[in-house]
Design an enzyme around this catalytic site. Structure first.
Site, PDB file in Angstrom:
ATOM      1  N   THR A   4       0.823  -1.203   0.000  1.00 19.16           N
ATOM      2  CA  THR A   4       0.000   0.000   0.000  1.00 19.16           C
ATOM      3  C   THR A   4       0.862   1.259   0.000  1.00 19.16           C
ATOM      4  OG1 THR A   4      -1.913   1.040   1.058  1.00 19.16           O
ATOM      5  CG2 THR A   4      -0.206   0.173   2.516  1.00 19.16           C
ATOM      6  N   GLN A  44      -0.763   4.656   6.905  1.00 18.15           N
ATOM      7  CA  GLN A  44      -0.453   3.679   5.862  1.00 18.15           C
ATOM      8  C   GLN A  44       0.726   2.808   6.262  1.00 18.15           C
ATOM      9  OE1 GLN A  44      -3.564   4.264   4.402  1.00 18.15           O
ATOM     10  NE2 GLN A  44      -2.413   3.135   2.874  1.00 18.15           N
ATOM     11  N   HIS A  56       0.235  -0.692   7.926  1.00 20.10           N
ATOM     12  CA  HIS A  56      -0.227  -1.865   7.193  1.00 20.10           C
ATOM     13  C   HIS A  56       0.846  -2.942   7.101  1.00 20.10           C
ATOM     14  CE1 HIS A  56      -4.236  -1.070   5.585  1.00 20.10           C
ATOM     15  NE2 HIS A  56      -3.891   0.188   5.394  1.00 20.10           N
ATOM     16  N   GLU A  76      -1.248   5.101  -5.046  1.00 17.66           N
ATOM     17  CA  GLU A  76      -2.509   4.431  -4.743  1.00 17.66           C
ATOM     18  C   GLU A  76      -3.471   5.420  -4.070  1.00 17.66           C
ATOM     19  OE1 GLU A  76      -4.029   0.584  -2.097  1.00 17.66           O
ATOM     20  OE2 GLU A  76      -2.091   1.524  -1.689  1.00 17.66           O
ATOM     21  N   HIS A  77      -2.991   6.081  -3.025  1.00 20.14           N
ATOM     22  CA  HIS A  77      -3.764   7.109  -2.323  1.00 20.14           C
ATOM     23  C   HIS A  77      -2.978   8.418  -2.402  1.00 20.14           C
ATOM     24  CE1 HIS A  77      -4.379   3.261  -0.072  1.00 20.14           C
ATOM     25  NE2 HIS A  77      -5.646   3.587  -0.197  1.00 20.14           N
ATOM     26  N   ASP A  79     -10.740   4.384   3.341  1.00 15.58           N
ATOM     27  CA  ASP A  79     -10.583   2.963   3.655  1.00 15.58           C
ATOM     28  C   ASP A  79     -11.880   2.351   4.159  1.00 15.58           C
ATOM     29  OD1 ASP A  79      -7.950   2.802   2.916  1.00 15.58           O
ATOM     30  OD2 ASP A  79      -7.153   3.099   4.942  1.00 15.58           O
ATOM     31  N   GLU A 123      -6.010  -5.353 -47.321  1.00  7.46           N
ATOM     32  CA  GLU A 123      -5.355  -6.170 -46.290  1.00  7.46           C
ATOM     33  C   GLU A 123      -5.050  -7.578 -46.786  1.00  7.46           C
ATOM     34  OE1 GLU A 123      -7.665  -6.049 -42.684  1.00  7.46           O
ATOM     35  OE2 GLU A 123      -7.056  -3.986 -42.254  1.00  7.46           O
ATOM     36  N   HIS A 183     -12.762 -12.086 -46.955  1.00  6.45           N
ATOM     37  CA  HIS A 183     -13.592 -11.114 -46.239  1.00  6.45           C
ATOM     38  C   HIS A 183     -14.497 -10.371 -47.225  1.00  6.45           C
ATOM     39  CE1 HIS A 183     -10.925 -11.939 -42.931  1.00  6.45           C
ATOM     40  NE2 HIS A 183     -11.487 -11.031 -42.146  1.00  6.45           N
TER      41      HIS A 183
END
Length: 441
Positions: A240, A262, A265, A332-333, A366, A420, A425
């Protein structure tokens, strides 16, 4: 306790050169991949028996069965602390408010008269959700996984969380209570790579899933990489992270407490302050000491996280330069604690979630902001989003053309097919009209 990186003075480099100057944890998913490979294949070939053996090896408990009995879910909810129940219910309520608004509807575009393309959004059939165990218990992660899957309309939802020896091989009772509150009745005592393998391959007790989401340690990330292509995943979540972009208007007490929040964690958690104020940097560094000393998980998590190479105070010349740094970091944050924080936040391009001003700390996100906390890490916010209702939906295009509408564009289709060197096709178009199809009689 926390190092400094001085990026003042010289012009900031661009792109990868700037990213290389910024702190980041060592997180080698490729190396872990080789260690989870035999675990995943054991689950493939031995099913529940392998899950039971691995629970004994990694979690220290011998299971009778992997699936959690319904009675255990009911009991966990009955015995849940009323205050915790009220908090979980409010977190669920707020998450539903936000995620319900994310659901996309069917949209039809009339391309030409008689020709339309409709995009409809269909949920995946079955998902396996992961709620980590180990250092902490995360009922909040149950909510963050389950609510968007439910709001997307996923019909079959299963959840796994590690077996706990303390609770007779069941996942933590607060995890089970959160599942019961959300109406998730299919729960498994399986952790780490074994849980991902269980969902990917299926076992005697657990049908395979189409997708696996949820945060976890490096073994979860490695297992997700191992099964990429077989199942859908949300992301390979790493440790984190919090980054705080602050100027001299920020309160050092707030900033220090948010960095610590943080760091608690994991010892690999990243805490980064980006500021143009030396006075704030000094005040935050000073404030960290008493706040850390008063915290709980000091020696095993907070101190190593703050002292690690992944954490730092980064000095810049101004908020403008700070914006370039946090965009290169892709946190992340990301907290914005500056003058006119909303305007500054509006200019950020790379972040999992942005928290504006002194009254929107990451801790709020959170648990009870209504936002989702399953977010991209390791700089992946430059290309990936956090978990949402959209994570569980697939867009399907429905093409509906009349004969006249096809005839009107047929010559363009044939021209492009021949350009192509794919003549068949074009032949598939010609066969519907009066053109001579090559090789036909």
């Amino acid at each position: 306790m926390i190092s400094r990186i001085d990026l003042r003075g010289d012009a900031l480099p661009e792109g990868p050169a700037l990213r290389d100057l910024l702190p980041r944890a060592d997180f080698d998913v490729a190396a872990a991949l080789e260690k989870v490979r035999p675990i995943c294949e054991a689950v493939h070939h031995r099913g529940d028996a392998a899950l039971i053996d691995f629970a004994e090896k990694f979690d220290g408990v011998r299971l009778d069965q992997v699936r959690v009995p319904a009675a255990a879910l009911d009991r966990a909810l009955e015995e849940l602390d009323p205050a915790v129940r009220a908090a979980l219910e409010e977190s669920i309520r707020r998450a539903r408010l936000v995620h319900r608004e994310q659901r996309r509807g069917t949209h039809t575009t009339q391309v030409v008269p008689g020709g339309s393309v409709t995009e409809k959004w269909v949920p995946v059939d079955r998902v396996g959700l992961y709620a980590p165990g180990g250092r902490s218990v995360y009922p909040s992660s149950v909510i963050m996984n389950v609510v968007p899957a439910q709001e997307a309309g996923v019909a079959s939802i299963a959840l796994a969380s590690p077996a706990q020896a303390e609770f007779d091989g069941l996942p933590h009772p607060t995890i089970l209570a959160a599942c019961a509150l959300l109406g998730v009745h299919e729960v498994y005592a399986a952790g780490g790579a074994t849980a991902v393998a269980m969902f990917a391959y299926g076992t005697e007790s657990c049908p395979p899933a189409n997708m696996v989401t949820g945060p976890g340690n490096i073994w979860v990330a490695a297992a997700k990489r191992y099964f990429t292509g077989r199942i859908g995943i949300d992301a390979e979540a790493g440790p984190t992270e919090i980054a705080v972009l602050a100027d001299d208007t920020a309160d050092p007490v707030h900033v220090a407490s948010d960095l610590i929040s943080q760091a608690e964690h994991d010892p690999l958690a990243a805490a980064v302050l980006v500021t143009d104020s030396v006075a704030l940097a000094d005040a935050v560094a000073k404030e960290l000491e008493p706040q850390v000393a008063a915290s709980k998980h000091v020696e095993d998590r907070i101190r190593p996280a703050l002292a690690g190479r992944q954490s730092a105070i980064v000095l810049v010349d101004g908020v403008e330069e700070g914006l370039r740094v946090v965009d290169a970091y892709g946190a992340e944050h990301l907290e914005i604690q500056t003058a006119d924080a909303a305007a500054v936040a509006d200019r950020v391009r790379n972040a999992g979630a942005i928290f504006i001003g002194p009254w929107a700390p990451v801790s709020l996100g959170d648990y009870a902001a209504g936002s989702n906390h399953v977010l991209p890490t390791g700089g992946c916010a430059c290309h990936s989003s956090g978990l949402s209702v959209q994570s569980f939906l697939r867009g399907i295009h429905i093409v509906d053309y009349t004969k006249d509408a096809l005839a009107d564009v047929a010559h363009h289709v044939v021209t492009l097919a021949e350009a192509e060197d794919l003549p068949a096709h074009g032949a598939a178009i010609k066969a519907r009209f009066d053109w001579k199809v090559p090789g036909s009689k």
